[in-house]
Design a protein around this motif. Structure first.
Motif, mmCIF file in Angstrom:
data_model
loop_
_atom_site.group_PDB
_atom_site.id
_atom_site.type_symbol
_atom_site.label_atom_id
_atom_site.label_comp_id
_atom_site.label_asym_id
_atom_site.label_seq_id
_atom_site.Cartn_x
_atom_site.Cartn_y
_atom_site.Cartn_z
ATOM 1 N N CYS A 57 -2.006 11.723 3.027
ATOM 2 C CA CYS A 57 -1.147 11.784 4.210
ATOM 3 C C CYS A 57 -0.557 10.406 4.518
ATOM 4 C CB CYS A 57 -1.941 12.315 5.395
ATOM 5 S SG CYS A 57 -0.918 12.717 6.818
ATOM 6 N N PHE A 58 -1.380 9.359 4.446
ATOM 7 C CA PHE A 58 -0.890 8.014 4.721
ATOM 8 C C PHE A 58 0.129 7.589 3.672
ATOM 9 C CE2 PHE A 58 -0.881 3.451 5.369
ATOM 10 C CZ PHE A 58 -0.943 3.363 6.758
ATOM 11 N N GLY A 59 -0.111 7.975 2.417
ATOM 12 C CA GLY A 59 0.862 7.685 1.364
ATOM 13 C C GLY A 59 2.204 8.333 1.638
ATOM 14 N N GLY A 74 8.045 1.703 -5.513
ATOM 15 C CA GLY A 74 7.518 1.662 -6.871
ATOM 16 C C GLY A 74 6.308 2.570 -6.995
ATOM 17 N N ALA A 75 5.390 2.213 -7.860
ATOM 18 C CA ALA A 75 4.174 3.005 -8.090
ATOM 19 C C ALA A 75 3.081 2.546 -7.124
ATOM 20 C CB ALA A 75 3.721 2.859 -9.541
ATOM 21 N N ASP A 99 -6.660 0.929 1.932
ATOM 22 C CA ASP A 99 -6.166 -0.128 1.044
ATOM 23 C C ASP A 99 -4.840 0.334 0.455
ATOM 24 O OD1 ASP A 99 -8.342 -1.903 1.349
ATOM 25 O OD2 ASP A 99 -9.508 -0.780 -0.128
ATOM 26 N N CYS A 100 -3.768 -0.379 0.796
ATOM 27 C CA CYS A 100 -2.417 -0.013 0.380
ATOM 28 C C CYS A 100 -1.892 -1.035 -0.616
ATOM 29 C CB CYS A 100 -1.498 0.040 1.598
ATOM 30 S SG CYS A 100 -2.090 1.132 2.900
ATOM 31 N N TYR A 101 -1.518 -0.553 -1.784
ATOM 32 C CA TYR A 101 -0.934 -1.411 -2.806
ATOM 33 C C TYR A 101 0.532 -1.040 -2.954
ATOM 34 C CZ TYR A 101 0.037 -3.468 -7.369
ATOM 35 O OH TYR A 101 0.597 -4.179 -8.393
ATOM 36 N N LEU A 102 1.401 -1.976 -2.588
ATOM 37 C CA LEU A 102 2.854 -1.771 -2.636
ATOM 38 C C LEU A 102 3.452 -2.842 -3.544
ATOM 39 C CD1 LEU A 102 3.400 -1.361 1.233
ATOM 40 C CD2 LEU A 102 2.709 0.378 -0.416
#
Length: 141
Positions: A57-59, A74-75, A99-102
């Protein structure tokens, strides 16, 4: 609230039972983790299900905010870590770390996107002022 979608699941018993959805998409066993006094086992548990739902959901909230700002993520990934413990009143309490990787955005823009996603994400809104949610922007996966 005008409902746009409805999901329905039934647990037959509690944490050491089974759970299924009314449409048959999910149907599996639950196991009590050893950390909560159970035997462990091959089944999933409510904390894993909550982590899966919150991360997805956060994604989606991140993607929504990025689309509005015309930012390519991106990925990207979102990992939710859900903890269960006891609070000062000896009551069970949840806490979440997101933990968000952008990989395609700089730190300033990434922090802005993550904070805005936290404002619009239905899981974040449901947990606001109820549990501790820590937002992390990862610089490396």
């Amino acid at each position: 609230m005008k409902a746009l979608y409805k999901a329905k699941a039934t647990a037959t018993g509690g944490r050491d039972s089974s759970v299924s959805t009314d449409d048959g998409t999910l149907d599996f066993d639950l196991s009590v983790p050893k950390g909560l006094g159970g035997a462990g086992g091959d089944g999933t548990n409510p904390e894993q299900l909550f982590a899966a739902g919150y991360s997805a959901c956060f994604g989606s909230a991140l993607a929504h905010v990025a689309r509005e700002k015309k930012v390519d993520l991106g990925a990207y990934t979102v990992t939710a870590t859900v903890k269960i413990g006891k609070n000062e009143e000896d009551m069970f309490q949840l806490a979440v770390v997101l933990d968000c990787y952008l990989p395609t955005v700089d730190v300033e823009e990434g922090e802005e996107l993550v904070n805005e996603a936290h404002e619009v994400c239905p899981y974040s809104r449901a947990t606001m002022d109820n549990i501790d949610v820590t937002l992390n922007l990862l610089l490396d996966e």
